[in-house]
Enzyme design. Sequence first.
Site, PDB file in Angstrom:
ATOM      1  N   ASP A  39       1.395  -0.665   2.792  1.00 33.52           N
ATOM      2  CA  ASP A  39       1.646  -2.101   2.936  1.00 33.52           C
ATOM      3  C   ASP A  39       2.934  -2.402   3.690  1.00 33.52           C
ATOM      4  O   ASP A  39       3.614  -3.391   3.426  1.00 33.52           O
ATOM      5  CB  ASP A  39       1.671  -2.792   1.548  1.00 33.52           C
ATOM      6  CG  ASP A  39       0.396  -2.502   0.773  1.00 33.52           C
ATOM      7  OD1 ASP A  39      -0.676  -2.461   1.394  1.00 33.52           O
ATOM      8  OD2 ASP A  39       0.487  -2.282  -0.459  1.00 33.52           O
ATOM      9  N   LYS A  87       1.237  -2.082   8.772  1.00 30.44           N
ATOM     10  CA  LYS A  87       0.545  -1.267   9.799  1.00 30.44           C
ATOM     11  C   LYS A  87      -0.467  -2.110  10.567  1.00 30.44           C
ATOM     12  O   LYS A  87      -0.618  -1.974  11.776  1.00 30.44           O
ATOM     13  CB  LYS A  87      -0.180  -0.074   9.143  1.00 30.44           C
ATOM     14  CG  LYS A  87       0.747   0.895   8.436  1.00 30.44           C
ATOM     15  CD  LYS A  87      -0.013   2.000   7.746  1.00 30.44           C
ATOM     16  CE  LYS A  87      -0.802   1.535   6.543  1.00 30.44           C
ATOM     17  NZ  LYS A  87       0.010   1.084   5.396  1.00 30.44           N
ATOM     18  N   GLY A 104      -5.688  -2.220   2.740  1.00 33.88           N
ATOM     19  CA  GLY A 104      -5.748  -3.672   2.889  1.00 33.88           C
ATOM     20  C   GLY A 104      -4.727  -4.062   3.929  1.00 33.88           C
ATOM     21  O   GLY A 104      -3.533  -3.883   3.720  1.00 33.88           O
ATOM     22  N   HIS A 105      -5.200  -4.505   5.076  1.00 36.17           N
ATOM     23  CA  HIS A 105      -4.295  -4.889   6.153  1.00 36.17           C
ATOM     24  C   HIS A 105      -4.444  -6.379   6.417  1.00 36.17           C
ATOM     25  O   HIS A 105      -5.529  -6.847   6.733  1.00 36.17           O
ATOM     26  CB  HIS A 105      -4.628  -4.135   7.436  1.00 36.17           C
ATOM     27  CG  HIS A 105      -4.708  -2.648   7.268  1.00 36.17           C
ATOM     28  ND1 HIS A 105      -3.656  -1.903   6.805  1.00 36.17           N
ATOM     29  CD2 HIS A 105      -5.718  -1.778   7.491  1.00 36.17           C
ATOM     30  CE1 HIS A 105      -4.016  -0.634   6.758  1.00 36.17           C
ATOM     31  NE2 HIS A 105      -5.259  -0.534   7.164  1.00 36.17           N
ATOM     32  N   GLN A 120      -2.981   3.784   4.139  1.00 36.67           N
ATOM     33  CA  GLN A 120      -2.006   4.287   3.167  1.00 36.67           C
ATOM     34  C   GLN A 120      -0.708   4.710   3.872  1.00 36.67           C
ATOM     35  O   GLN A 120      -0.363   4.104   4.867  1.00 36.67           O
ATOM     36  CB  GLN A 120      -2.596   5.432   2.317  1.00 36.67           C
ATOM     37  CG  GLN A 120      -3.723   4.980   1.405  1.00 36.67           C
ATOM     38  CD  GLN A 120      -5.022   4.727   2.147  1.00 36.67           C
ATOM     39  OE1 GLN A 120      -5.506   5.593   2.866  1.00 36.67           O
ATOM     40  NE2 GLN A 120      -5.596   3.567   1.988  1.00 36.67           N
ATOM     41  N   ASP A 132      13.061 -10.372   7.829  1.00 40.60           N
ATOM     42  CA  ASP A 132      13.260 -11.788   7.457  1.00 40.60           C
ATOM     43  C   ASP A 132      13.309 -11.989   5.948  1.00 40.60           C
ATOM     44  O   ASP A 132      13.948 -12.914   5.460  1.00 40.60           O
ATOM     45  CB  ASP A 132      12.129 -12.646   8.064  1.00 40.60           C
ATOM     46  CG  ASP A 132      10.738 -12.128   7.725  1.00 40.60           C
ATOM     47  OD1 ASP A 132      10.455 -10.956   8.051  1.00 40.60           O
ATOM     48  OD2 ASP A 132       9.946 -12.874   7.124  1.00 40.60           O
TER      49      ASP A 132
HETATM   50  P1  GDP Z   1      -0.556  -2.651   5.834  1.00 36.85           P
HETATM   51  O1  GDP Z   1      -1.421  -2.228   4.703  1.00 36.85           O
HETATM   52  O2  GDP Z   1       0.489  -1.650   6.170  1.00 36.85           O
HETATM   53  O3  GDP Z   1      -1.342  -3.093   7.041  1.00 36.85           O
HETATM   54  O4  GDP Z   1       0.266  -3.928   5.322  1.00 36.85           O
HETATM   55  P2  GDP Z   1      -0.316  -5.188   4.474  1.00 36.85           P
HETATM   56  O5  GDP Z   1      -1.075  -6.066   5.409  1.00 36.85           O
HETATM   57  O6  GDP Z   1      -0.990  -4.739   3.232  1.00 36.85           O
HETATM   58  O7  GDP Z   1       1.029  -5.865   4.006  1.00 36.85           O
HETATM   59  C1  GDP Z   1       1.990  -6.309   4.920  1.00 36.85           C
HETATM   60  C2  GDP Z   1       2.156  -7.846   4.768  1.00 36.85           C
HETATM   61  O8  GDP Z   1       3.345  -8.240   5.402  1.00 36.85           O
HETATM   62  C3  GDP Z   1       1.047  -8.646   5.416  1.00 36.85           C
HETATM   63  O9  GDP Z   1       0.805  -9.783   4.629  1.00 36.85           O
HETATM   64  C4  GDP Z   1       1.626  -9.048   6.770  1.00 36.85           C
HETATM   65  O10 GDP Z   1       1.102 -10.280   7.259  1.00 36.85           O
HETATM   66  C5  GDP Z   1       3.078  -9.207   6.419  1.00 36.85           C
HETATM   67  N1  GDP Z   1       4.024  -8.866   7.488  1.00 36.85           N
HETATM   68  C6  GDP Z   1       3.964  -7.878   8.423  1.00 36.85           C
HETATM   69  N2  GDP Z   1       5.092  -7.829   9.142  1.00 36.85           N
HETATM   70  C7  GDP Z   1       5.901  -8.801   8.649  1.00 36.85           C
HETATM   71  C8  GDP Z   1       7.229  -9.254   8.961  1.00 36.85           C
HETATM   72  O11 GDP Z   1       7.925  -8.715   9.811  1.00 36.85           O
HETATM   73  N3  GDP Z   1       7.728 -10.295   8.199  1.00 36.85           N
HETATM   74  C9  GDP Z   1       7.000 -10.900   7.223  1.00 36.85           C
HETATM   75  N4  GDP Z   1       7.553 -11.894   6.536  1.00 36.85           N
HETATM   76  N5  GDP Z   1       5.750 -10.510   6.909  1.00 36.85           N
HETATM   77  C10 GDP Z   1       5.224  -9.476   7.610  1.00 36.85           C
HETATM   78  P1  IMO Z   2      -2.701   0.312   2.869  1.00 38.40           P
HETATM   79  O1  IMO Z   2      -3.480   0.989   3.959  1.00 38.40           O
HETATM   80  C1  IMO Z   2      -0.804   0.626  -1.052  1.00 38.40           C
HETATM   81  C2  IMO Z   2      -2.596   3.494  -3.849  1.00 38.40           C
HETATM   82  C3  IMO Z   2      -3.270   2.936  -5.090  1.00 38.40           C
HETATM   83  C4  IMO Z   2      -3.019   4.090  -6.045  1.00 38.40           C
HETATM   84  C5  IMO Z   2      -3.162   5.322  -5.176  1.00 38.40           C
HETATM   85  C6  IMO Z   2      -4.532   5.987  -5.248  1.00 38.40           C
HETATM   86  O2  IMO Z   2      -3.006  -1.131   2.691  1.00 38.40           O
HETATM   87  O3  IMO Z   2      -1.236   0.605   3.004  1.00 38.40           O
HETATM   88  P2  IMO Z   2      -6.932   5.313  -4.295  1.00 38.40           P
HETATM   89  O4  IMO Z   2      -7.804   4.139  -4.587  1.00 38.40           O
HETATM   90  O5  IMO Z   2      -6.562   5.469  -2.857  1.00 38.40           O
HETATM   91  O6  IMO Z   2      -7.454   6.585  -4.882  1.00 38.40           O
HETATM   92  O7  IMO Z   2      -5.562   5.000  -5.097  1.00 38.40           O
HETATM   93  O8  IMO Z   2      -2.911   4.890  -3.848  1.00 38.40           O
HETATM   94  N1  IMO Z   2      -3.102   2.935  -2.570  1.00 38.40           N
HETATM   95  C7  IMO Z   2      -2.413   2.060  -1.822  1.00 38.40           C
HETATM   96  N2  IMO Z   2      -1.232   1.450  -2.043  1.00 38.40           N
HETATM   97  N3  IMO Z   2      -1.464   0.426   0.101  1.00 38.40           N
HETATM   98  C8  IMO Z   2      -2.638   1.062   0.345  1.00 38.40           C
HETATM   99  O9  IMO Z   2      -3.266   1.005   1.531  1.00 38.40           O
HETATM  100  C9  IMO Z   2      -3.191   1.885  -0.661  1.00 38.40           C
HETATM  101  N4  IMO Z   2      -4.320   2.633  -0.755  1.00 38.40           N
HETATM  102  C10 IMO Z   2      -4.235   3.281  -1.931  1.00 38.40           C
HETATM  103  O10 IMO Z   2      -2.666   1.748  -5.503  1.00 38.40           O
HETATM  104  O11 IMO Z   2      -1.688   4.045  -6.510  1.00 38.40           O
HETATM  105 MG    MG Z   3      -2.010  -2.881   2.806  1.00 36.62          MG
END
Ligand code: GDP
Ligand code: IMO
Ligand code: MG
Length: 427
Positions: free
Chosen positions: A13, A16, A40-41, A223, A332
Amino acid sequence: MPAIVIVGAQWGDEGKGKATDLLGSSVDYVVKFNGGNNAGHTVVVDDQTYALHLLPSGILTPGVVPVIGNGVVVDLDVLFEEIDGLETRGVDTSRLVISANAHLIAPYNRVLDKVTERFLGSRRIGTTGRGIGPTYADKMNRIGIRVQDLFDEKILQQKVEGALELKNQVLAKIYNRRAVEVDEILDGLLAHADRVRPMVADTALLLDAALTRGDVVLLEAGQATLLDVDHGTYPFVTSSSATAGGACTGSGIPPNRIDRVVAILKAYTTRVGEGPFPTELHDDAGELLRKTGHEYGTTTGRPRRCGWFDAVIARYAARVNGVTDFVLTKLDVLTGLEKVPVCVAYDVDGVRHAEMPMTQTEFHHATPVFEELPGWWEDISLCRRLKDLPANAQSYVRTVEEMAGAPVSVVGVGPGRDACVVLRDLA
Ligand code: GDP
Ligand code: IMO
Ligand code: MG
């Protein structure tokens, strides 16, 4: 010609999805190489927010070919739900290609993921419950079902029967659950066969031809480094290779064709699920990061655990991934703090560790050694050049860079596609 890998530097998270989307217009292919719909992106384009799980984030960029590589585990129900959801919103998904060697998440593995967690009780991992672990276990155990099996009913039946011989014993005798019928599984899988067939290809061959032609291929990890099954905080990890090495095995692109490794690094740290987290905050500061950063899981909605930036982790990610560039996201979110603590080392039972400790026990005992950096008050969300950032924010970026040991090429200052400061182009 260039193949670029994007990985998460911490526990996921980091942003990416946004980084992949940002690069979208400069690349020809975006390949997801590990994980499944545990990811979850969230990607924000103009005023539209998209939550992607199984599909590569490149799907949102017109002209890009999104690829689901052999290293991914595919839940067909989720695949078509996600495709239909995007199509309804006007996103063209017709270029999607899926590896014939990718493994399928069968319904019994979703059940096993959940009952195993319940069985583990206080030792649970906190998985996303999507069947990821049991499906990768089947792959290693050589009883997995692959995408290509959908096109040979006889083989598919043999494989499902073989898998269920074992699984039904486990379900019924250990977990006291109903045994699963072979036909029920076959019908569920075959219902998707005709729709998936035109999308399936030898993706390693396709990507080899693309790179030979001079196309740009982006390999996108789900991940992150500390959730990697080998290099993460085992056993509190996911079940796939989320580091740069996984980009090769999960796509069929050899290491000598990878030119750049970009790691996404949040300006603080978050984690979902169980497991050690040295800089975790259990006080108002943690709540502030969660609220300001909207740190709630995209997949499960769980509140993310929050803590300060950890330079030991950043250095480790730089080392095990061979990071050439960092994208420092969510700077930010730190706006408005008088001082920003960053963890520079761990104290493990009285011994200072500047590098990741060797054992799980030591990591569990690690307490952070903090340094405080001066904060800033100015809204930075509209900054687009480094010199636009307040001096203390610039020095935060430079300090992170020094501590992490690789250059910061992009700084995220907001969720939108354009909300970033680009110091060096990534592609
Ligand atoms: P991922 O799993 O690595 O793709 O990341 P997620 O989407 O799960 O979580 C990142 C969150 O941060 C998302 O809600 C993005 O919209 C948000 N995000 C990404 N870059 C930035 C940033 O530079 N600033 C802020 N405030 N939010 C960001
Ligand atoms: P993105 O791509 C954050 C965590 C789960 C759990 C562990 C194992 O959005 O960064 P699983 O269901 O994969 O066997 O769970 O890994 N986990 C994540 N945490 N971001 C993710 O994906 C994750 N995918 C799995 O919360 O601790
Ligand atoms: Mg994510």
